[in-house]
Design an enzyme around this catalytic site. Sequence first.
Site, mmCIF file in Angstrom:
data_model
loop_
_atom_site.group_PDB
_atom_site.id
_atom_site.type_symbol
_atom_site.label_atom_id
_atom_site.label_comp_id
_atom_site.label_asym_id
_atom_site.label_seq_id
_atom_site.Cartn_x
_atom_site.Cartn_y
_atom_site.Cartn_z
ATOM 1 N N LYS A 1 -9.078 -77.629 -32.338
ATOM 2 C CA LYS A 1 -10.062 -77.729 -31.253
ATOM 3 C C LYS A 1 -11.439 -77.220 -31.704
ATOM 4 O O LYS A 1 -12.469 -77.810 -31.374
ATOM 5 C CB LYS A 1 -9.572 -76.941 -30.040
ATOM 6 C CG LYS A 1 -8.339 -77.572 -29.391
ATOM 7 C CD LYS A 1 -7.672 -76.607 -28.440
ATOM 8 C CE LYS A 1 -6.497 -77.239 -27.704
ATOM 9 N NZ LYS A 1 -5.649 -76.255 -27.029
ATOM 10 N N GLY B 1 -7.965 -78.404 -22.425
ATOM 11 C CA GLY B 1 -7.298 -79.021 -21.266
ATOM 12 C C GLY B 1 -8.266 -79.651 -20.280
ATOM 13 O O GLY B 1 -8.953 -80.616 -20.600
#
Length: 438
Positions: free
Chosen positions: A203, A132
């Site tokens: 990720k 994020g």
Amino acid sequence: MKPVRVGICGLGTVGGGTFNVLTRNADDIARRAGRPIVIEQVAFRSLNPECDTTGIRTTSDVFEVATNPDIDVMVELIGGYDLARELVLTAIENGKHVVTANKALIAVHGNEIFKAAHEKGVIVAFEAAVAGGIPVIKSLREGLGANRIEWVAGIINGTGNYILTHMRDEGRAFEDVLAEAQALGYAEADPTFDVEGIDAAHKLTILASIAYGVPLQFDRAFTEGISRITAEDVEQADNLGYVIKHLGISKRTEAGLELRVHPTLIPKERLLANVHGVKNAIAVMGDAVGPTLYYGAGAGAEPTASAVVADLLDVARDISTAHRYRVPYLAFSGIGDDVNKLPIMPMEDIITAYYLRLLAVDRPGVLARVATILSEQGISIEALIQKEATEGELVPIILLTHRTREKQMNEAIRLIESLADIAGPVTRIRVESLDEQE
Ligand SMILES: NC(=O)C1=CN([C@@H]2O[C@H](COP(=O)(O)OP(=O)(O)OC[C@H]3O[C@@H](n4cnc5c(N)ncnc54)[C@H](O)[C@@H]3O)[C@@H](O)[C@H]2O)C=CC1
Ligand SMILES: N[C@@H](CC=O)C(=O)O
């Protein structure tokens, strides 16, 4: 100076956040970028009521943005694999720089996309794709550029950490907390990506590629989610002095690279054990700098927008530099034959300690049989908890082992599960002391 003209595709959680941050902070952003960054066009299926698009060109066709000659940078925020791939390749083909938050896209199609971008001399930036709002990609690429990276380990899925935190602290049910994370805009369109570890594996694949300069190899990542963690495991881990966290772990070893995502027991006093809710944290070990830690919001509209807009700032600065002098976005250098050939290790060769939970029939000798199997596989026990048996009931046995090879543990679990005294599958959670890592 000439403004940078941006087209945004997708006006959902992240698209809406990006639109609003770019609009609200336009003056500061222009000063930092050295030129204004203006929204030229927005593509969406349904208007986000939080965004005032008055005076901005809108469309329902994302490819209009990818081919619009008045746009310098396309921001891809529609998510998913196939359409996003086609959209991004079209934008690159049309000479546009691309900013995306789409980790699935980068992890699976990144090698192809970076090759196309390299050939076309355009930038593909993806800070928001990992953790994020935390600028961990920039830190790895630039701030830690002097280091040989030894390992990267962290909590890289906000939804999963939100669920584990609220289950532990409030004793709430898994489904209930997941629904809340979805309502807050944290979860993926398909939330199984969050709870089964796929999002974290996307990720970790990206982080490993940047950390070690290897191609993206999502298909080689070992992936296990949090859906089988029970309240009993959380409680027993606590009794043993640990917290269960879902970690992405990548280590450089002599045999190659570890690339694994799974629930992990970590000692309570470690920093990563104290990262709660939607927060993410990534620890990175560099040979020169030592351990470093990056912490912040791992999901949500404006935290993620913060990373998207930071990429737009980078693009605005970078486009005044010849592309061969820019910091490479993926690995150490251009996409070609010179990529690092470090292999990804098979999961069977990973060495770690284990938490095991088994359900046994309360008969004399059952513990001895389990201990014999472990010892024959060269596995030694560090701690053991056996609960009081009630007449006729199955007894949970909790074991903490010393470090052993995954292959030995697989065989031990197979043999334990075949014992007549053992009911159901053995729960296995890997343990990371993080001792040598912090
Ligand atoms: N939600 C979060 O906290 C984070 C999300 N991301 C990534 O950002 C991307 C977007 O995620 P969210 O904003 O959460 O999803 P979202 O579902 O809220 O937004 C996606 C938007 O794109 C629109 N869309 C999809 N296909 C379209 C098409 N063909 N034409 C026009 N509009 C289209 C949808 O209608 C929706 O409004 C995903 O790749 C996600 O993995 C990354 C970091 C954090
Ligand atoms: N679904 C993701 C969103 C951010 O990447 C998460 O929960 O971490």
